[in-house]
Design an enzyme around this catalytic site. Structure first.
Site: not given
Ligand code: IPE
Ligand code: IPE
Ligand code: MG
Length: 243
Positions: A20, A68
């Site tokens: 993340d 997602n």
């Molecule tokens: C969790 O991250 C999913 C992945 C890293 C693939 P998210 O960014 O989707 O989680 P939330 O929405 O902050 O809980």
């Molecule tokens: C994790 O990084 C990747 C996926 C969830 C696909 P994020 O895209 O959630 O990154 P932040 O949390 O917005 O910084």
């Molecule tokens: Mg995220």
């Protein structure tokens, strides 16, 4: 991790990583979020190789959750493109991955993913099925609740067919129909980016996992950070409800 450090510790068998912070990493640099996902994919490769080299048996990388899909279509498309290039690269790097003994496995719903991605993941799974050094779970279109529903459906089918008695349903029965069937539960779950939640990651399997959180954003994560998490894990006392 040095040889000496490695000799002195019992490594976690299975590590799960919630990759993340890609979006924030890119935004901080004035870049498109997709650039963060690209940088994150590079880090995934490095951490995966390093984990195999130090002797981890199983790694799960949370790459895309069932939630997602709620993101803007442009971002979802950019992420799918990255999966495609990873799969192409895995084909190009087949010899190297083979030498490392990486066995790839998709954990997540195939349904809903673009057909070409599913096809190439199937090929990757098949081609790497006999590799033994490290299992790499790619959690794509993965949701812990979805996975449990999936397992419950399979169990219900067996009951309906008269192959299973409801009284015989055990924790092992549920586990045996999860995407991770046959694998050890994650000993350690790592979540960078400063969020303190699972976001639907391995909610069944993490019942007794150790958690390691850090503010670092995934594209900045290095092998030293993995070492830090592992050494921290090694200093913990797991009781599993005992004394
Ligand atoms: C969790 O991250 C999913 C992945 C890293 C693939 P998210 O960014 O989707 O989680 P939330 O929405 O902050 O809980
Ligand atoms: C994790 O990084 C990747 C996926 C969830 C696909 P994020 O895209 O959630 O990154 P932040 O949390 O917005 O910084
Ligand atoms: Mg995220």
């Amino acid at each position: 991790m040095t040889r000496e450090q490695l000799d002195g510790i019992t490594l976690p068998k299975h590590i799960g990583i919630i990759m993340d912070g890609n979006g924030r990493w890119a935004t901080k640099r004035g870049l498109e979020r997709s650039e963060g996902h690209k940088a994150g994919a590079e880090v995934f490769r490095k951490i995966c190789d390093y984990a195999a080299d130090i002797g981890i048996e199983c790694m799960t990388f949370y790459a895309f959750s069932t939630e997602n899909w709620r993101r803007p279509p442009k971002e979802v498309a950019a992420i799918m493109k990255i999966f495609r290039s990873f799969l192409k690269e895995a084909k190009d790097r087949e010899k190297e991955n083979e030498a490392r003994g990486l066995q790839f496995h998709l954990i997540g719903e195939r349904q809903g993913l673009p057909a070409d991605i599913v096809k190439n993941i199937d090929t990757l799974e098949k081609d790497s099925a006999d590799k033994k050094v490290m299992q790499v779970n790619l959690a794509i279109n993965y949701g812990g609740r979805d996975e449990i529903v999936h397992s419950v459906r399979k169990i219900a089918e067996k009951v309906k067919k008269g192959e299973l008695n409801p009284a015989d349903i055990s924790e092992d029965t549920v586990s045996s129909f999860l995407f991770t069937a046959g694998q050890p539960d994650p000993d350690l779950i790592i979540r960078p980016s400063g969020e303190y939640r699972l976001s639907n990651f391995m909610i069944w399997q993490s019942a007794y996992s150790e958690f390691w959180f850090d503010d670092i954003l995934w594209p900045d994560f290095t092998t030293d950070d993995l070492d830090r998490a592992i050494l921290d894990y090694c200093s913990r006392h797991r009781r599993f409800g005992g004394v």
